[in-house]
Design a protein around this motif. Structure first.
Motif, PDB file in Angstrom:
ATOM      1  N   LEU A 173       0.806  -1.211   0.000  1.00 25.31           N
ATOM      2  CA  LEU A 173       0.000   0.000   0.000  1.00 25.31           C
ATOM      3  C   LEU A 173       0.844   1.269   0.000  1.00 25.31           C
ATOM      4  CD1 LEU A 173      -2.700   1.541   0.381  1.00 25.31           C
ATOM      5  CD2 LEU A 173      -2.439   1.151   2.846  1.00 25.31           C
ATOM      6  N   GLN A 174       1.842   1.316   0.882  1.00 27.37           N
ATOM      7  CA  GLN A 174       2.558   2.579   1.097  1.00 27.37           C
ATOM      8  C   GLN A 174       3.777   2.765   0.194  1.00 27.37           C
ATOM      9  OE1 GLN A 174       3.419   3.240   5.269  1.00 27.37           O
ATOM     10  NE2 GLN A 174       1.295   2.934   5.889  1.00 27.37           N
ATOM     11  N   LEU A 175       4.305   1.694  -0.389  1.00 22.06           N
ATOM     12  CA  LEU A 175       5.512   1.829  -1.207  1.00 22.06           C
ATOM     13  C   LEU A 175       5.340   1.327  -2.632  1.00 22.06           C
ATOM     14  CD1 LEU A 175       8.568   2.523  -1.404  1.00 22.06           C
ATOM     15  CD2 LEU A 175       9.014   0.149  -0.741  1.00 22.06           C
ATOM     16  N   PHE A 176       4.957   0.076  -2.785  1.00 25.79           N
ATOM     17  CA  PHE A 176       5.031  -0.527  -4.110  1.00 25.79           C
ATOM     18  C   PHE A 176       3.938  -0.051  -5.068  1.00 25.79           C
ATOM     19  CE2 PHE A 176       7.519  -3.718  -1.647  1.00 25.79           C
ATOM     20  CZ  PHE A 176       8.720  -3.517  -2.322  1.00 25.79           C
ATOM     21  N   LEU A 177       2.664  -0.118  -4.665  1.00 23.32           N
ATOM     22  CA  LEU A 177       1.613   0.329  -5.571  1.00 23.32           C
ATOM     23  C   LEU A 177       1.746   1.807  -5.949  1.00 23.32           C
ATOM     24  CD1 LEU A 177      -1.607  -1.574  -4.426  1.00 23.32           C
ATOM     25  CD2 LEU A 177      -0.112  -2.031  -6.381  1.00 23.32           C
ATOM     26  N   PRO A 178       2.102   2.716  -5.006  1.00 20.01           N
ATOM     27  CA  PRO A 178       2.316   4.109  -5.426  1.00 20.01           C
ATOM     28  C   PRO A 178       3.429   4.264  -6.459  1.00 20.01           C
ATOM     29  CG  PRO A 178       2.022   4.004  -3.050  1.00 20.01           C
ATOM     30  CD  PRO A 178       2.125   2.590  -3.529  1.00 20.01           C
ATOM     31  N   ASN A 179       4.336   3.294  -6.525  1.00 17.21           N
ATOM     32  CA  ASN A 179       5.403   3.310  -7.535  1.00 17.21           C
ATOM     33  C   ASN A 179       5.103   2.353  -8.687  1.00 17.21           C
ATOM     34  OD1 ASN A 179       7.881   5.023  -6.599  1.00 17.21           O
ATOM     35  ND2 ASN A 179       7.132   4.029  -4.749  1.00 17.21           N
ATOM     36  N   HIS A 180       3.817   1.983  -8.820  1.00 13.43           N
ATOM     37  CA  HIS A 180       3.344   1.160  -9.939  1.00 13.43           C
ATOM     38  C   HIS A 180       4.038  -0.203  -9.977  1.00 13.43           C
ATOM     39  CE1 HIS A 180       1.439   4.857 -11.228  1.00 13.43           C
ATOM     40  NE2 HIS A 180       2.623   5.458 -11.181  1.00 13.43           N
ATOM     41  N   LEU A 304      -6.756   0.468   6.518  1.00  8.29           N
ATOM     42  CA  LEU A 304      -5.653  -0.061   5.717  1.00  8.29           C
ATOM     43  C   LEU A 304      -6.162  -1.015   4.642  1.00  8.29           C
ATOM     44  CD1 LEU A 304      -2.771  -0.867   8.245  1.00  8.29           C
ATOM     45  CD2 LEU A 304      -2.709   0.776   6.369  1.00  8.29           C
ATOM     46  N   ALA A 305      -7.058  -1.930   5.037  1.00  5.01           N
ATOM     47  CA  ALA A 305      -7.602  -2.886   4.072  1.00  5.01           C
ATOM     48  C   ALA A 305      -8.373  -2.163   2.979  1.00  5.01           C
ATOM     49  CB  ALA A 305      -8.507  -3.886   4.789  1.00  5.01           C
ATOM     50  N   TYR A 306      -9.129  -1.141   3.357  1.00  3.19           N
ATOM     51  CA  TYR A 306      -9.885  -0.341   2.386  1.00  3.19           C
ATOM     52  C   TYR A 306      -8.944   0.388   1.420  1.00  3.19           C
ATOM     53  CZ  TYR A 306     -12.161   3.983   0.794  1.00  3.19           C
ATOM     54  OH  TYR A 306     -12.603   5.031   0.046  1.00  3.19           O
ATOM     55  N   GLN A 307      -7.907   1.005   1.952  1.00  3.22           N
ATOM     56  CA  GLN A 307      -6.972   1.749   1.108  1.00  3.22           C
ATOM     57  C   GLN A 307      -6.256   0.828   0.130  1.00  3.22           C
ATOM     58  OE1 GLN A 307      -4.702   3.570   4.287  1.00  3.22           O
ATOM     59  NE2 GLN A 307      -5.672   5.556   3.982  1.00  3.22           N
ATOM     60  N   LEU A 308      -5.853  -0.356   0.614  1.00  4.83           N
ATOM     61  CA  LEU A 308      -5.167  -1.297  -0.272  1.00  4.83           C
ATOM     62  C   LEU A 308      -6.095  -1.785  -1.375  1.00  4.83           C
ATOM     63  CD1 LEU A 308      -2.731  -3.001  -1.031  1.00  4.83           C
ATOM     64  CD2 LEU A 308      -3.516  -4.735   0.593  1.00  4.83           C
ATOM     65  N   ALA A 309      -7.323  -2.147  -1.016  1.00  8.58           N
ATOM     66  CA  ALA A 309      -8.272  -2.625  -2.022  1.00  8.58           C
ATOM     67  C   ALA A 309      -8.568  -1.541  -3.053  1.00  8.58           C
ATOM     68  CB  ALA A 309      -9.561  -3.080  -1.341  1.00  8.58           C
ATOM     69  N   ARG A 310      -8.739  -0.313  -2.582  1.00  7.74           N
ATOM     70  CA  ARG A 310      -9.043   0.780  -3.508  1.00  7.74           C
ATOM     71  C   ARG A 310      -7.850   1.074  -4.430  1.00  7.74           C
ATOM     72  NH1 ARG A 310     -12.478   4.770  -4.595  1.00  7.74           N
ATOM     73  NH2 ARG A 310     -11.636   6.774  -5.275  1.00  7.74           N
ATOM     74  N   GLN A 311      -6.663   1.120  -3.857  1.00 11.37           N
ATOM     75  CA  GLN A 311      -5.497   1.415  -4.687  1.00 11.37           C
ATOM     76  C   GLN A 311      -5.235   0.298  -5.699  1.00 11.37           C
ATOM     77  OE1 GLN A 311      -1.220   3.552  -4.325  1.00 11.37           O
ATOM     78  NE2 GLN A 311      -2.270   3.059  -2.464  1.00 11.37           N
ATOM     79  N   SER A 312      -5.453  -0.952  -5.289  1.00 12.81           N
ATOM     80  CA  SER A 312      -5.294  -2.076  -6.210  1.00 12.81           C
ATOM     81  C   SER A 312      -6.295  -1.967  -7.360  1.00 12.81           C
ATOM     82  CB  SER A 312      -5.486  -3.400  -5.476  1.00 12.81           C
ATOM     83  OG  SER A 312      -4.489  -3.582  -4.489  1.00 12.81           O
ATOM     84  N   ALA A 313      -7.532  -1.576  -7.039  1.00 12.14           N
ATOM     85  CA  ALA A 313      -8.546  -1.420  -8.079  1.00 12.14           C
ATOM     86  C   ALA A 313      -8.185  -0.299  -9.043  1.00 12.14           C
ATOM     87  CB  ALA A 313      -9.906  -1.158  -7.444  1.00 12.14           C
ATOM     88  N   MET A 314      -7.624   0.761  -8.530  1.00 16.37           N
ATOM     89  CA  MET A 314      -7.274   1.901  -9.372  1.00 16.37           C
ATOM     90  C   MET A 314      -6.103   1.598 -10.308  1.00 16.37           C
ATOM     91  SD  MET A 314      -9.503   4.190  -8.722  1.00 16.37           S
ATOM     92  CE  MET A 314      -8.769   5.598  -9.577  1.00 16.37           C
ATOM     93  N   ALA A 323     -16.537  -1.767 -15.156  1.00 16.80           N
ATOM     94  CA  ALA A 323     -16.123  -2.861 -14.264  1.00 16.80           C
ATOM     95  C   ALA A 323     -15.306  -2.320 -13.105  1.00 16.80           C
ATOM     96  CB  ALA A 323     -15.318  -3.886 -15.058  1.00 16.80           C
ATOM     97  N   ARG A 324     -14.435  -1.352 -13.385  1.00 14.01           N
ATOM     98  CA  ARG A 324     -13.646  -0.752 -12.311  1.00 14.01           C
ATOM     99  C   ARG A 324     -14.551  -0.037 -11.309  1.00 14.01           C
ATOM    100  NH1 ARG A 324      -8.381   1.112 -12.639  1.00 14.01           N
ATOM    101  NH2 ARG A 324      -8.570   1.328 -14.907  1.00 14.01           N
ATOM    102  N   GLN A 325     -15.511   0.711 -11.797  1.00  9.05           N
ATOM    103  CA  GLN A 325     -16.403   1.449 -10.916  1.00  9.05           C
ATOM    104  C   GLN A 325     -17.257   0.504 -10.070  1.00  9.05           C
ATOM    105  OE1 GLN A 325     -16.338   4.689 -10.255  1.00  9.05           O
ATOM    106  NE2 GLN A 325     -14.595   4.819 -11.676  1.00  9.05           N
ATOM    107  N   ALA A 326     -17.661  -0.611 -10.669  1.00 11.20           N
ATOM    108  CA  ALA A 326     -18.437  -1.597  -9.906  1.00 11.20           C
ATOM    109  C   ALA A 326     -17.604  -2.155  -8.761  1.00 11.20           C
ATOM    110  CB  ALA A 326     -18.907  -2.722 -10.821  1.00 11.20           C
TER     111      ALA A 326
END
Length: 347
Positions: A173-180, A304-314, A323-326
């Motif tokens: 959440l805090q390092l890898f996904l923000p750096n794609h 934390l779980a919410y932020q990770l799920a949302r960032q993964s979806a984005m 599909a993304r919005q759903a």
């Protein structure tokens, strides 16, 4: 040499899993003194989140649970496992009455498995939490965060299970996904294990970077000083709330209060008894004690779980934007339901 070292780690991991299965079998057999699934006067079955080895965790917790057994007047047995998944399955099968859990696992236990938080651990540093870490060797081509983020596909990753807060969720959440960078797909290879296993993998040249946390790395330094001396911290996270003790709701409020009182009072007394209890906690991941807590203490874990799920979806690829919005709508609904459930457990 590297291939031989990697094979050695596989053998050690397989042996640990075999031994862990034996520990599970022993603990479950011992736990049938009472009627499984009931909250009568029978055995209380305590599940332990795997932080080191299964036998190591069992030895660490045994003195505290023996004291708890005497205090509450009933037998207490342990379920010590080698993986988060094994403990999760035991909770699902109602083979665990109480458990030491953190983050996502504690959240799921409360919102999905009819358990309540009764206490939260504290540590001697006085901080309200701990930090996730990335460990790398001090020397060699793979030793800096900058080079890791630039070319992750060249690095061999050792990480925790997907349910591990510091071993997976927070670094993702805090390092890898923000750096794609998706941890599961971008690295040259991946090894999944406990914090002890991941640190040893890097120290022994079987991986290039490992997820870990401040509490477990301090313990690692004491147990494996030579290996720890080869390692350096190249990243640390924001504070993560400490783990919780949860109990099945089948146990009434009076019994939950009795257990909570034992935990809160533990190691706070003076004299030889208090000193002995403090020694127990010192060996138990250097804990300072426990504080009373309820389900609302899991609000940060839900976020934390919410932020990770949302960032993964984005950041994921989708068939179309609808599909993304759903998916995002389901994430929002789940988070709202979790918040409501946790508030119900607040005083």
């Amino acid at each position: 040499m590297a291939a031989r070292g990697a094979w050695g780690l596989v053998v050690r991991s397989a042996l640990a899993m075999l031994l862990g299965c034996q520990v599970v079998a022993v603990a479950q057999t011992a736990g049938t003194a009472g009627t499984p699934g009931t909250a009568g006067a029978g055995t209380l079955r305590f599940g332990i989140l795997p932080l080191g080895g299964a036998f190591e965790s069992r030895n660490d917790w045994e003195p505290l649970l023996a004291d708890m057994s005497r205090a509450i007047g009933r037998p207490v047995t342990m379920l010590s496992v080698t993986s988060y998944e094994a403990l999760e399955q035991a909770i699902q099968r109602n083979q665990v009455d109480m458990a030491f859990l953190s983050g996502k696992m504690a959240l799921d236990a409360v919102t999905l498995r009819r358990m309540n938080v009764v206490a939260q651990v504290t540590r001697h540093d006085g901080l309200p939490g701990y930090r996730a870490l990335l460990l790398a060797r001090k020397t060699g081509p793979y030793s800096s965060l900058k080079s890791l983020l630039a070319e992750p596909e060249k690095w061999r990753l050792a990480r925790g299970e997907s349910r591990s807060v510091s071993g997976f969720i927070v670094p993702q959440l805090q390092l890898f996904l923000p750096n794609h960078i998706a941890m599961e797909t971008r690295f040259r290879s991946e090894l999944v294990g406990t914090h002890q296993v991941t640190a040893l993998a890097v120290a022994n040249g079987e991986a290039d970077v490992a997820t870990n946390n401040t509490a477990d790395f301090e313990r690692f330094k004491l147990q494996f000083p030579a290996e720890a001396d080869r390692l350096q911290v190249i990243w640390e996270s924001e504070l993560i709330p400490h783990a919780q003790i949860v109990m099945r709701r089948d146990y009434g409020p009076d019994f939950q209060k009795q257990v909570r009182a034992f935990l809160v009072d533990y190691a706070r007394g003076k004299g030889p008894r208090g000193d002995a209890e403090r020694t127990v906690l010192k060996s138990l991941h250097d804990l300072a004690g426990f504080v009373a807590a309820d389900n609302s203490s899991l609000m940060p874990a839900a976020k934390l779980a919410y932020q990770l799920a949302r960032q993964s979806a984005m950041t994921s690829q989708w068939v179309n934007e609808a599909a993304r919005q759903a998916r995002l709508q389901r994430i929002e609904a789940t988070y709202a339901d979790q918040q409501a459930a946790l508030r119900e457990g607040a005083p």
